[in-house]
Design an enzyme around this catalytic site. Structure first.
Site, short mmCIF file in Angstrom:
data_model
loop_
_atom_site.label_atom_id
_atom_site.label_comp_id
_atom_site.label_asym_id
_atom_site.label_seq_id
_atom_site.Cartn_x
_atom_site.Cartn_y
_atom_site.Cartn_z
N ARG A 122 0.84 -1.20 0.00
CA ARG A 122 0.00 0.00 0.00
C ARG A 122 0.87 1.25 0.00
NH1 ARG A 122 -3.27 0.94 4.63
NH2 ARG A 122 -4.54 2.37 3.45
N LYS A 187 3.77 -6.68 11.87
CA LYS A 187 2.94 -7.02 10.72
C LYS A 187 3.18 -8.46 10.25
CE LYS A 187 1.66 -5.01 6.30
NZ LYS A 187 1.33 -3.72 5.71
N ARG A 322 -1.67 4.74 13.76
CA ARG A 322 -0.64 4.27 14.71
C ARG A 322 -1.24 4.27 16.11
NH1 ARG A 322 1.68 3.79 10.86
NH2 ARG A 322 3.42 4.77 9.82
C1 BTN Z 1 0.44 -3.77 2.29
O1 BTN Z 1 1.18 -2.83 2.02
O2 BTN Z 1 0.21 -4.09 3.45
C2 BTN Z 1 -0.20 -4.58 1.20
C3 BTN Z 1 0.68 -5.72 0.77
C4 BTN Z 1 0.08 -6.58 -0.32
C5 BTN Z 1 1.08 -7.55 -0.88
C6 BTN Z 1 0.45 -8.54 -1.80
S1 BTN Z 1 1.55 -9.85 -2.23
C7 BTN Z 1 0.44 -10.42 -3.44
C8 BTN Z 1 -0.14 -9.20 -4.10
N1 BTN Z 1 0.70 -8.78 -5.20
C9 BTN Z 1 1.29 -7.60 -4.95
O3 BTN Z 1 2.08 -7.03 -5.71
N2 BTN Z 1 0.88 -7.13 -3.77
C10 BTN Z 1 -0.06 -8.02 -3.13
#
Ligand code: BTN
Length: 327
Positions: A122, A187, A322
């Site tokens: 994100r 996380k 946060r």
């Molecule tokens: C975040 O930032 O918390 C979201 C992370 C999401 C990662 C997943 S891995 C599978 C899918 N493909 C990606 O490029 N991103 C999501």
């Protein structure tokens, strides 16, 4: 390109000589050596010992469509259209989006990868995606009520993940609004939703999920926030295929329930696993900061915070939450 058969042979963690591998794959020993170098570039530890050959310590737990499908309920398999397991891809979300553009929509497409060269997180962050260690997948789902009705979707996905993990014995997982999974403020998993289609009618959502299963030491430096993985939490190795099936067994029925009833039916359950329920939080929105008591979420999934200016509902977007520690 790394031969799938080579990966399958090496997955048992035993030594295999270059000659043996060359004969089995019908290629020269130097071609095998080149593939080993490629594997190393993907971050896989390859031991090579003169006279014994190559070995991947601990072996490889490779993703396997058949294993995933076998452990899915009949309902889930009936709702899935295709499953693609890629070894190396830029990002499963990007692959899903490309296929929506090229081939049109098919709800229930699932994309998995062993390795992402450009995993997306994100807010423009990268998602660290070492080879065959964690779970990276994207599921395409079709919704018909327009984008506004999807506000609570990422919360529902988070809740489904919590339930799946609980079923696998990982009980202490909490959700951080709108869509992180945390254990003791670290996380464990992240969710990235991307939409395509008509904002007021039919749209397709790419539901991207990354779960840290066994983050290798070498990948850790690239992660810029406190994190954990299932191996640390369970002290044991968790099968990614089993995890994928368990997630689907929870996620698919919840997506259907969400389509039918919206977020309000999930609200109470979500708040029960909310990391900051009734706690003081700090919301960061660009350069703006709001500190207040987090009172949960509303019927649509917006975050309710009581602060000096009153009670306000915050909608997901570029907001980061946060826990606030008084100084
Ligand atoms: C975040 O930032 O918390 C979201 C992370 C999401 C990662 C997943 S891995 C599978 C899918 N493909 C990606 O490029 N991103 C999501």
């Amino acid at each position: 390109m790394i031969d799938d058969r080579l990966l399958a042979i090496l997955s048992n963690g035993q030594f295999h000589s270059g000659q043996e591998l060359g004969v089995l794959l019908g290629v020269s020993r130097s071609a095998i050596w080149k593939q080993m170098k490629e594997l190393e570039l993907l971050g896989v530890d390859v031991y090579s010992v003169r006279g014994r050959g190559y070995r991947i310590p601990g072996g490889l737990d490779l993703l396997c469509e058949k294993e995933i499908v076998t452990a899915c309920s009949d309902h889930v398999t009936s709702r899935l259209s295709t499953i693609s397991v890629e070894r190396v891809i830029d990002s499963t979300n990007m692959m899903a989006m490309r296929e929506i553009h090229q081939q049109g929509v098919v709800s229930g497409r699932l994309y998995l990868a062993e390795y992402q060269t450009a995993g997306k997180g994100r807010r423009g962050r990268a998602w660290v995606s070492p080879f065959a260690k964690n779970l990276y997948f994207s599921l395409v789902w079709r919704f018909t009520q327009g984008a506004a009705a999807l506000e609570g979707l990422s919360l529902v996905v988070g809740l489904a993940l919590v339930k799946a993990l609980k079923n696998l014995g990982v009980k202490q997982v909490r959700v951080k609004w709108p869509n992180d999974l945390l254990v003791n403020s670290r996380k464990l998993a992240g969710i990235l939703l991307e939409m395509h289609g008509d904002a007021s009618g039919e749209c397709q959502v790419v539901i991207g999920v990354g779960v840290n299963v066994a983050m290798p030491e070498r990948a850790q430096e690239a992660i810029d926030q406190p994190w954990t993985d299932l191996q640390k939490l369970c002290g044991d190795s968790v099968s990614r295929n089993r995890l994928m099936s368990e997630v689907l067994n929870h996620l698919v029925p919840e997506l259907d329930r969400f389509s039918e009833y919206g977020f309000s039916v999930f609200r109470e359950e979500w708040e029960q696993v909310h990391a900051y329920q009734n706690e003081t939080v700090c919301l960061l929105m660009g350069s703006k900061e709001v500190v207040g008591e987090c009172q949960g979420v509303n019927e649509q999934g917006a975050l309710i915070v009581k602060h000096s200016g009153g009670v306000e509902h915050f909608h997901a977007g570029e907001i980061s939450v946060r826990q606030h520690h008084a100084t």
